[in-house]
Design a protein around this motif. Structure first.
Motif, PDB file in Angstrom:
ATOM      1  N   GLN A  24       2.281 -29.635  23.234  1.00 17.98           N
ATOM      2  CA  GLN A  24       3.212 -28.522  22.981  1.00 17.98           C
ATOM      3  C   GLN A  24       2.747 -27.723  21.770  1.00 17.98           C
ATOM      4  O   GLN A  24       2.088 -28.283  20.884  1.00 17.98           O
ATOM      5  CB  GLN A  24       4.612 -29.071  22.728  1.00 17.98           C
ATOM      6  CG  GLN A  24       5.261 -29.659  23.962  1.00 17.98           C
ATOM      7  CD  GLN A  24       6.712 -29.990  23.747  1.00 17.98           C
ATOM      8  OE1 GLN A  24       7.161 -30.102  22.620  1.00 17.98           O
ATOM      9  NE2 GLN A  24       7.452 -30.156  24.821  1.00 17.98           N
ATOM     10  N   PRO A  25       3.109 -26.470  21.719  1.00 16.95           N
ATOM     11  CA  PRO A  25       2.758 -25.701  20.510  1.00 16.95           C
ATOM     12  C   PRO A  25       3.545 -26.226  19.310  1.00 16.95           C
ATOM     13  O   PRO A  25       4.650 -26.737  19.466  1.00 16.95           O
ATOM     14  CB  PRO A  25       3.179 -24.272  20.867  1.00 16.95           C
ATOM     15  CG  PRO A  25       4.186 -24.415  21.936  1.00 16.95           C
ATOM     16  CD  PRO A  25       3.832 -25.648  22.697  1.00 16.95           C
ATOM     17  N   SER A  26       2.949 -26.102  18.161  1.00 25.60           N
ATOM     18  CA  SER A  26       3.626 -26.627  16.965  1.00 25.60           C
ATOM     19  C   SER A  26       4.883 -25.807  16.649  1.00 25.60           C
ATOM     20  O   SER A  26       5.004 -24.637  17.052  1.00 25.60           O
ATOM     21  CB  SER A  26       2.674 -26.606  15.773  1.00 25.60           C
ATOM     22  OG  SER A  26       2.329 -25.282  15.472  1.00 25.60           O
ATOM     23  N   ALA A  27       5.763 -26.457  15.934  1.00 29.68           N
ATOM     24  CA  ALA A  27       7.048 -25.811  15.610  1.00 29.68           C
ATOM     25  C   ALA A  27       6.872 -24.596  14.701  1.00 29.68           C
ATOM     26  O   ALA A  27       7.763 -23.739  14.612  1.00 29.68           O
ATOM     27  CB  ALA A  27       7.975 -26.821  14.949  1.00 29.68           C
ATOM     28  N   ASP A  28       5.711 -24.523  14.052  1.00 30.09           N
ATOM     29  CA  ASP A  28       5.449 -23.387  13.146  1.00 30.09           C
ATOM     30  C   ASP A  28       5.464 -22.048  13.886  1.00 30.09           C
ATOM     31  O   ASP A  28       5.840 -21.026  13.316  1.00 30.09           O
ATOM     32  CB  ASP A  28       4.080 -23.559  12.473  1.00 30.09           C
ATOM     33  CG  ASP A  28       4.100 -24.684  11.451  1.00 30.09           C
ATOM     34  OD1 ASP A  28       5.211 -25.116  11.075  1.00 30.09           O
ATOM     35  OD2 ASP A  28       3.010 -25.127  11.033  1.00 30.09           O
ATOM     36  N   VAL A  29       5.033 -22.083  15.156  1.00 31.56           N
ATOM     37  CA  VAL A  29       4.977 -20.829  15.938  1.00 31.56           C
ATOM     38  C   VAL A  29       6.385 -20.253  16.070  1.00 31.56           C
ATOM     39  O   VAL A  29       6.608 -19.065  15.789  1.00 31.56           O
ATOM     40  CB  VAL A  29       4.354 -21.079  17.336  1.00 31.56           C
ATOM     41  CG1 VAL A  29       4.322 -19.792  18.144  1.00 31.56           C
ATOM     42  CG2 VAL A  29       2.956 -21.649  17.209  1.00 31.56           C
ATOM     43  N   TYR A  30       7.306 -21.121  16.450  1.00 30.34           N
ATOM     44  CA  TYR A  30       8.688 -20.655  16.617  1.00 30.34           C
ATOM     45  C   TYR A  30       9.283 -20.231  15.267  1.00 30.34           C
ATOM     46  O   TYR A  30       9.986 -19.217  15.171  1.00 30.34           O
ATOM     47  CB  TYR A  30       9.552 -21.751  17.256  1.00 30.34           C
ATOM     48  CG  TYR A  30      10.962 -21.300  17.546  1.00 30.34           C
ATOM     49  CD1 TYR A  30      11.230 -20.455  18.611  1.00 30.34           C
ATOM     50  CD2 TYR A  30      12.019 -21.684  16.722  1.00 30.34           C
ATOM     51  CE1 TYR A  30      12.514 -20.010  18.867  1.00 30.34           C
ATOM     52  CE2 TYR A  30      13.311 -21.245  16.973  1.00 30.34           C
ATOM     53  CZ  TYR A  30      13.550 -20.419  18.050  1.00 30.34           C
ATOM     54  OH  TYR A  30      14.825 -19.964  18.296  1.00 30.34           O
ATOM     55  N   ALA A  31       8.950 -21.018  14.231  1.00 28.38           N
ATOM     56  CA  ALA A  31       9.470 -20.701  12.894  1.00 28.38           C
ATOM     57  C   ALA A  31       8.967 -19.330  12.426  1.00 28.38           C
ATOM     58  O   ALA A  31       9.731 -18.531  11.870  1.00 28.38           O
ATOM     59  CB  ALA A  31       9.044 -21.786  11.916  1.00 28.38           C
TER      60      ALA A  31
END
Lengths: 163, 140
Positions: B21-28
């Motif tokens: 999954q993409p890291s949560a940083d992208v959404y942040a």
């Protein structure tokens, strides 16, 4: 999309939750981008949605729109980098359940042309229909089916069956 | 080691779907750049601009009034200077006994015959048609 139109923040959260992982997988497996590259492209794909939500509130098929955006961004990124032959390593592809199988699949997929890889990844892993893939690749349904059949046949040759 | 059949291959691929999954940083990052999280930009007030413009208008008006007052105070001076020329001309006439022979006056006096456009008393112009007829008959 109704939720996105009514409440962009909540709508976007839902949209991202539904589409981010499949698009990320598509970028990683079909184009062989590294994790960082795929995340950069993913961010660029979703960025307009958070900057100008009103513009996207009327989109009827966000899946098609997002995958088309991702594909265009990926092709542009590849053209800019001129990195057409990116090898995928098993450790980077996220096959956490079975690293060995992941390595085999990644190596086999790397042997296929991008369009055939796309057809396999979108059909089997992302569950798009052939019609949706045809729309995305801007070709006929028959072409997509042929690409898929060729890809599976080639993978059948490349991946040995072990009992 | 056997080759996979197509159906088996599809099943094999499906079972080995990547879980990454993409890291949560992208959404942040996206949330950070989202328009709904942007701090509202300070609204530019028109009041300072309007005040400056108003002051400029008032200053310009005051300046114009003060300039008008200055010109009004200075205006009698040219009225006094204008008649000063007249005595000079009168002195000249007094000295010459006549108007000064300058320019067109001298030219007219020397060549007065050329400019004598008056008609002689004898050449009368017939005023009516009958007068003209009579004058023609008299000529014949």
């Amino acid at each position: 999309m109704q939720l996105f139109a009514q409440n962009p923040q909540k709508g976007f959260a839902q949209l991202y939750k539904t589409h981010a992982t499949p698009i990320f997988l598509y970028l990683r497996s079909s184009f062989g981008f590294s994790k960082e590259e795929a995340e950069d492209i993913l961010q660029n794909v979703f960025l307009p949605w958070v900057r100008e939500p009103a513009k996207f509130a009327r989109i009827k098929n966000p899946t098609a729109y997002l995958f088309t955006s991702a594909r265009n961004a990926a092709l542009k990124f590849k053209a800019e980098k001129k990195s057409t032959s990116i090898s995928i390593e098993a450790s980077n592809t996220g096959h956490s359940d079975n690293v060995e199988n992941g390595l085999i699949i990644s190596n086999a997929l790397a042997e296929l042309p991008t369009e055939q890889k796309e057809a396999v990844v979108l059909k089997i892993w992302i569950n798009l229909t052939f019609a949706e893939i045809a729309q995305l690749q801007q070709c006929s349904l028959q072409t997509v089916v042929s690409r898929y059949r060729y890809a599976i046949a080639k993978l059948k040759e490349l991946i040995p069956w072990q009992n | 080691m056997a080759k996979l059949e197509i159906d088996q291959m599809e099943k094999f691929l499906r079972e080995n779907c990547p879980k990454e999954q993409p890291s949560a940083d992208v959404y942040a990052q996206l949330e950070k750049q989202a328009v709904w999280n942007d701090p509202p930009k300070p609204v530019k007030s028109d009041k300072p601009v309007a005040t400056v413009v108003l002051l400029a208008v008032i200053l310009a008006t005051v300046m114009m009034f003060s300039l008008n007052n200055q010109t009004e105070q200075k205006s009698p001076e040219p009225a006094q200077t204008m008649p000063m020329r007249q005595p000079k001309l009168l002195d000249q006439i007094a000295m010459n006994g006549n108007l000064p022979e300058i320019g067109s006056y001298r030219f007219m006096t020397n060549r007065s015959d050329d400019f004598n456009l008056s008609f002689s008393a004898e050449t009368s112009v017939p005023k009516t048609l009958s007068d003209a007829r009579e004058s023609l008959q008299s000529l014949n």
